[in-house]
Motif scaffolding. Structure first.
Motif, PDB file in Angstrom:
ATOM      1  N   ALA A 110       0.811  -1.218   0.000  1.00 48.25           N
ATOM      2  CA  ALA A 110       0.000   0.000   0.000  1.00 48.25           C
ATOM      3  C   ALA A 110       0.841   1.264   0.000  1.00 48.25           C
ATOM      4  O   ALA A 110       0.328   2.356  -0.265  1.00 48.25           O
ATOM      5  CB  ALA A 110      -0.938   0.001   1.210  1.00 48.25           C
ATOM      6  N   LEU A 111       2.138   1.114   0.270  1.00 50.35           N
ATOM      7  CA  LEU A 111       3.021   2.285   0.336  1.00 50.35           C
ATOM      8  C   LEU A 111       3.522   2.729  -1.037  1.00 50.35           C
ATOM      9  O   LEU A 111       4.232   3.731  -1.130  1.00 50.35           O
ATOM     10  CB  LEU A 111       4.212   1.997   1.246  1.00 50.35           C
ATOM     11  CG  LEU A 111       3.875   1.843   2.746  1.00 50.35           C
ATOM     12  CD1 LEU A 111       5.091   1.360   3.512  1.00 50.35           C
ATOM     13  CD2 LEU A 111       3.366   3.167   3.310  1.00 50.35           C
ATOM     14  N   ALA A 112       3.172   1.997  -2.073  1.00 50.29           N
ATOM     15  CA  ALA A 112       3.600   2.384  -3.420  1.00 50.29           C
ATOM     16  C   ALA A 112       3.050   3.764  -3.761  1.00 50.29           C
ATOM     17  O   ALA A 112       1.845   4.015  -3.645  1.00 50.29           O
ATOM     18  CB  ALA A 112       3.116   1.355  -4.439  1.00 50.29           C
ATOM     19  N   GLY A 113       3.910   4.655  -4.169  1.00 49.24           N
ATOM     20  CA  GLY A 113       3.497   6.004  -4.517  1.00 49.24           C
ATOM     21  C   GLY A 113       3.399   6.949  -3.346  1.00 49.24           C
ATOM     22  O   GLY A 113       2.885   8.071  -3.503  1.00 49.24           O
ATOM     23  N   ALA A 114       3.862   6.528  -2.158  1.00 52.34           N
ATOM     24  CA  ALA A 114       3.798   7.402  -0.988  1.00 52.34           C
ATOM     25  C   ALA A 114       4.676   8.630  -1.184  1.00 52.34           C
ATOM     26  O   ALA A 114       5.760   8.542  -1.766  1.00 52.34           O
ATOM     27  CB  ALA A 114       4.232   6.641   0.257  1.00 52.34           C
ATOM     28  N   PRO A 115       4.247   9.805  -0.727  1.00 46.67           N
ATOM     29  CA  PRO A 115       5.071  11.009  -0.870  1.00 46.67           C
ATOM     30  C   PRO A 115       6.326  10.918  -0.005  1.00 46.67           C
ATOM     31  O   PRO A 115       6.376  10.161   0.973  1.00 46.67           O
ATOM     32  CB  PRO A 115       4.144  12.125  -0.386  1.00 46.67           C
ATOM     33  CG  PRO A 115       3.181  11.447   0.530  1.00 46.67           C
ATOM     34  CD  PRO A 115       2.973  10.077  -0.032  1.00 46.67           C
ATOM     35  N   VAL A 116       7.306  11.686  -0.369  1.00 50.71           N
ATOM     36  CA  VAL A 116       8.548  11.715   0.399  1.00 50.71           C
ATOM     37  C   VAL A 116       8.250  12.163   1.828  1.00 50.71           C
ATOM     38  O   VAL A 116       7.521  13.136   2.048  1.00 50.71           O
ATOM     39  CB  VAL A 116       9.565  12.686  -0.253  1.00 50.71           C
ATOM     40  CG1 VAL A 116      10.823  12.798   0.603  1.00 50.71           C
ATOM     41  CG2 VAL A 116       9.901  12.238  -1.658  1.00 50.71           C
ATOM     42  N   GLY A 117       8.779  11.412   2.789  1.00 44.54           N
ATOM     43  CA  GLY A 117       8.572  11.768   4.183  1.00 44.54           C
ATOM     44  C   GLY A 117       7.360  11.126   4.823  1.00 44.54           C
ATOM     45  O   GLY A 117       7.112  11.338   6.024  1.00 44.54           O
ATOM     46  N   THR A 134       0.363   3.416  10.370  1.00 46.91           N
ATOM     47  CA  THR A 134       0.689   4.843  10.389  1.00 46.91           C
ATOM     48  C   THR A 134      -0.353   5.595  11.199  1.00 46.91           C
ATOM     49  O   THR A 134      -1.516   5.185  11.292  1.00 46.91           O
ATOM     50  CB  THR A 134       0.755   5.426   8.969  1.00 46.91           C
ATOM     51  OG1 THR A 134       1.291   6.747   9.028  1.00 46.91           O
ATOM     52  CG2 THR A 134      -0.611   5.480   8.314  1.00 46.91           C
ATOM     53  N   ILE A 135       0.093   6.681  11.820  1.00 50.64           N
ATOM     54  CA  ILE A 135      -0.784   7.650  12.467  1.00 50.64           C
ATOM     55  C   ILE A 135      -0.681   8.938  11.662  1.00 50.64           C
ATOM     56  O   ILE A 135       0.422   9.438  11.425  1.00 50.64           O
ATOM     57  CB  ILE A 135      -0.352   7.919  13.929  1.00 50.64           C
ATOM     58  CG1 ILE A 135      -0.452   6.636  14.769  1.00 50.64           C
ATOM     59  CG2 ILE A 135      -1.194   9.034  14.531  1.00 50.64           C
ATOM     60  CD1 ILE A 135      -1.860   6.161  15.052  1.00 50.64           C
ATOM     61  N   GLN A 136      -1.819   9.462  11.232  1.00 48.94           N
ATOM     62  CA  GLN A 136      -1.783  10.608  10.331  1.00 48.94           C
ATOM     63  C   GLN A 136      -2.770  11.688  10.787  1.00 48.94           C
ATOM     64  O   GLN A 136      -3.906  11.392  11.164  1.00 48.94           O
ATOM     65  CB  GLN A 136      -2.132  10.177   8.900  1.00 48.94           C
ATOM     66  CG  GLN A 136      -2.121  11.306   7.892  1.00 48.94           C
ATOM     67  CD  GLN A 136      -0.762  11.985   7.792  1.00 48.94           C
ATOM     68  OE1 GLN A 136       0.263  11.310   7.612  1.00 48.94           O
ATOM     69  NE2 GLN A 136      -0.749  13.305   7.910  1.00 48.94           N
ATOM     70  N   VAL A 137      -2.322  12.938  10.731  1.00 48.23           N
ATOM     71  CA  VAL A 137      -3.184  14.066  11.061  1.00 48.23           C
ATOM     72  C   VAL A 137      -3.750  14.676   9.779  1.00 48.23           C
ATOM     73  O   VAL A 137      -3.099  14.661   8.727  1.00 48.23           O
ATOM     74  CB  VAL A 137      -2.406  15.137  11.864  1.00 48.23           C
ATOM     75  CG1 VAL A 137      -1.307  15.762  11.012  1.00 48.23           C
ATOM     76  CG2 VAL A 137      -3.350  16.234  12.367  1.00 48.23           C
ATOM     77  N   GLU A 177       2.304  17.540   5.619  1.00 49.56           N
ATOM     78  CA  GLU A 177       1.194  16.793   6.204  1.00 49.56           C
ATOM     79  C   GLU A 177      -0.026  16.774   5.286  1.00 49.56           C
ATOM     80  O   GLU A 177      -0.789  15.810   5.282  1.00 49.56           O
ATOM     81  CB  GLU A 177       0.826  17.377   7.571  1.00 49.56           C
ATOM     82  CG  GLU A 177       1.907  17.199   8.634  1.00 49.56           C
ATOM     83  CD  GLU A 177       2.250  15.738   8.883  1.00 49.56           C
ATOM     84  OE1 GLU A 177       1.348  14.877   8.800  1.00 49.56           O
ATOM     85  OE2 GLU A 177       3.438  15.447   9.142  1.00 49.56           O
ATOM     86  N   ARG A 178      -0.210  17.827   4.497  1.00 51.80           N
ATOM     87  CA  ARG A 178      -1.298  17.799   3.512  1.00 51.80           C
ATOM     88  C   ARG A 178      -1.067  16.678   2.505  1.00 51.80           C
ATOM     89  O   ARG A 178      -1.984  15.910   2.185  1.00 51.80           O
ATOM     90  CB  ARG A 178      -1.383  19.141   2.792  1.00 51.80           C
ATOM     91  CG  ARG A 178      -2.146  20.213   3.522  1.00 51.80           C
ATOM     92  CD  ARG A 178      -2.101  21.529   2.760  1.00 51.80           C
ATOM     93  NE  ARG A 178      -2.952  22.548   3.373  1.00 51.80           N
ATOM     94  CZ  ARG A 178      -2.922  23.840   3.048  1.00 51.80           C
ATOM     95  NH1 ARG A 178      -2.085  24.258   2.100  1.00 51.80           N
ATOM     96  NH2 ARG A 178      -3.720  24.693   3.642  1.00 51.80           N
ATOM     97  N   ALA A 179       0.145  16.594   1.991  1.00 46.54           N
ATOM     98  CA  ALA A 179       0.453  15.541   1.014  1.00 46.54           C
ATOM     99  C   ALA A 179       0.318  14.169   1.655  1.00 46.54           C
ATOM    100  O   ALA A 179      -0.204  13.225   1.036  1.00 46.54           O
ATOM    101  CB  ALA A 179       1.870  15.743   0.466  1.00 46.54           C
ATOM    102  N   ALA A 180       0.777  14.038   2.904  1.00 41.90           N
ATOM    103  CA  ALA A 180       0.698  12.746   3.588  1.00 41.90           C
ATOM    104  C   ALA A 180      -0.752  12.344   3.841  1.00 41.90           C
ATOM    105  O   ALA A 180      -1.122  11.173   3.676  1.00 41.90           O
ATOM    106  CB  ALA A 180       1.476  12.815   4.904  1.00 41.90           C
TER     107      ALA A 180
END
Length: 604
Positions: A110-117, A134-137, A177-180
């Protein structure tokens, strides 16, 4: 002051046209749905009066899942996750009042294409090895309340005051964080069959279907609603009493009630303050009537539909868990396919009520002002019907929506509007009143004090085939507490006996067990030490110390007496009448007992 103001006046030269680089952002993103672009965005922009009537929904219903397009971006600091310290507890996601911090568990692919960072870590689970977490805001939806940081138990051993979640300046992290978060939303949600939904970790892997509400930062009510939608949201009908929950729940033009990837989600409606319980009962009666009609039509159409499908549908109408409900949905899909090939009014009628064959979870939601006061008569009536409805009372112990008026849930000694000198009477024990019926599941919960207990109680209440009542301690800005630490403040509420945790499960009686389970420990700190940390108690100690001391002493007596009662309820077997007593007329003691009483000089 006036002279100083006049001396400070100076001319401001206004340019003929804008020349700066800062511009207002659009009310909603470009990718928002058409209705949101045409209607919602204009209301957000303050141009609602310009909308023609024809632009509004003809039947008065508004689409759900729209709060996610209203990017308020009001926080100055947002939570930033450090995966190196995280212990996978999921507490931060559970307590977030706005569903702005979330957890997902997934395979490495599922991490394919994940943004840098983009940050992730190993998910420690023996049953599902090799997965990542992952924990994401959601940086534009976070209110910056800090509750997630307060409850986080994972601390750095090297860096002082550093946790797995820290509040850091938003602008320094906003773009990343927006990209993430955008990428986070593309990660598939887990199959409910693969997680233990009735646990803290399991429930927080599921998408919340109540998100980004306009409730106060740090609200104590919304985490319960968000959790409800993670547990039952794809089949919930919510009847909502007027109050805080109706304002942040249906504050048009947007609503936080959302949908899953398949378009399923809670259906929500707001009733009046006084009749919400009856309104929710109407949901249940209508659903039961539709189910009865559907089952009768299945019997009539069995030769055309096939007995296996008909019997499966009728048995699955009372599916006990998520797996069985998923199977029932497949059967209903097959039913629709077969009905399309059958002519006649019965097939048309069955098609109209086919969805009633999938179990629906009816929740009647409101605050203590509704449940203890204005709507209590209706609530009592609905519980007495024995129907399968679930009631969630978001108990702030005060009429929060009207500025903090005293209610029958306000405890002794607390200051509120219309109780400016501290409330002189004690709090109504709503749970014990409801449990007296003998067939009502009752639970009293406090998420900040015991998270597993909260999840367990809500699941048990929903599975109980009959009325259930869950009373949820909801800290409030009207309490005069630091909202960022209000969840951990609930721990002291329980430790002092101010808010005991318990469950009353009528089904245990038939099994020969105690129906009353006292789930919190014996009080270990005085009520005073808890209460004086809140302005609603502390202000009286400054304005009238003598009265405050006397009321807090009485409040301690209230707590002691209630705890003694609860201990007895949890430890004493129900009295089973003797055969002779059972044969006696109602109100009469057996002859032998009466004679013995007379010999001892006691009144019969």
């Amino acid at each position: 002051a006036v002279d100083g103001a006049l001396e400070a006046l100076h001319e401001v030269k206004v340019p003929a046209e804008p020349s700066g680089d800062l511009h207002l952002i659009p009310p909603v993103p470009e990718e928002a749905p058409g209705f949101v672009q045409r209607v919602t965005a204009r209301i957000i922009a303050g141009e609602g009066d310009l909308l023609p009537v024809s632009a509004l929904p003809v039947d008065g219903t508004f689409p759900t899942d729209t709060a996610r397009w209203e990017k308020r971006s009001i926080a100055r600091e947002i939570p930033i996750w450090d995966p190196e310290i995280c212990i996978d507890c999921a507490k931060c996601a559970l307590v977030c009042p706005h569903a702005a911090i979330r957890m997902k568990v997934f395979g490495p692919e599922a991490l394919a294409g994940a943004p840098v960072g983009f940050k992730d870590k190993e998910w420690r689970d023996r049953e599902h090895p090799g997965r990542r977490m992952t924990i994401q805001v959601a940086p534009d939806d976070c209110t910056g309340c800090g509750i997630c940081v307060d409850v986080c138990p994972a601390k750095s051993k090297e860096v002082a005051k550093h946790k797995s979640i820290d509040m850091l300046p938003k602008l320094e992290h906003l773009d990343a964080e927006r990209a993430a978060f955008d990428f986070f939303l593309t990660i598939p949600d887990p199959d409910r069959a693969d997680v233990r939904v009735d646990t803290v970790k399991g429930s927080q892997q599921l998408r919340p279907l109540f998100e980004f509400s306009g409730a106060c930062a740090g609200c104590g009510e919304t985490p319960y609603l968000k959790l409800l939608t993670q547990l039952f949201g794809d089949r919930m009908l919510v009847a909502n009493a007027t109050g805080c929950s109706s304002i942040y729940g249906g504050n048009l033009p947007t609503t936080p009630w959302a949908q899953d990837a398949e378009g399923r989600g809670p259906a929500w409606s707001n009733s009046l303050f006084e009749d919400n319980a009856e309104f929710g009962l109407g949901y249940r009666l209508a659903l039961d009537a539709q189910l009865d009609l559907a089952c009768n039509l299945l019997d009539a159409l069995e030769p055309e539909l096939g007995d296996n499908l008909v019997h499966g549908l009728q048995a699955g109408a009372h599916a006990p868990d998520d797996d069985a409900i998923a199977l029932q949905r497949l059967r209903v899909g097959e039913l629709r396919t077969r009905l399309a090939r059958i002519e006649g009014p019965r097939a048309i009628d069955l098609l109209a009520v086919a969805d009633a064959l999938v179990p629906t979870s009816v929740w009647i939601v409101g605050g203590d002002g509704w449940a203890y006061d204005i709507g209590f008569g209706g609530l009592d009536h609905v519980l007495a019907t024995g129907r399968d409805v679930n009631v969630l009372v978001l108990d702030t112990e005060v009429y929060s929506n009207t500025g903090g008026q005293a209610s029958k849930a306000t405890p002794r000694g607390a200051v509120a509007k219309f109780a400016a000198a501290g409330k002189s009477s004690g709090k109504k024990d709503l749970g014990m009143i409801a449990s007296a019926y003998g067939n009502v599941y009752v639970g009293q919960i406090a998420m900040g004090a015991d998270m597993p207990h909260t999840v367990k109680t809500l699941v048990e209440a929903e599975r109980h085939r009959g009325p259930s009542l869950v009373i949820a301690y909801s800290h409030c800005i009207a309490h005069g507490v630091d909202m960022s630490t209000a969840m951990t403040h609930q721990i002291e509420a329980v430790k002092s006996g101010y808010w005991p945790l318990y469950r009353v499960d009528p089904s245990l009686t038939a099994a020969g067990e105690h129906p009353f389970h006292l789930d919190s420990k014996r009080p270990s700190i005085p009520v005073k030490s808890f209460a004086l940390k809140e302005a609603r108690y502390a202000m009286l100690s400054r304005t009238d110390p003598f009265r405050a001391e006397r009321l807090l002493e009485q409040a301690q007596e209230d707590v002691d007496a209630r705890w003694h009662l609860y201990e007895q309820l949890a430890g004493i077997d129900r009295t089973v009448p003797h055969e002779d007593a059972a044969a006696s007329p109602p109100g009469d003691a057996p002859a032998a007992t009466a004679a013995a009483a007379q010999e001892e000089g006691e009144p019969r």
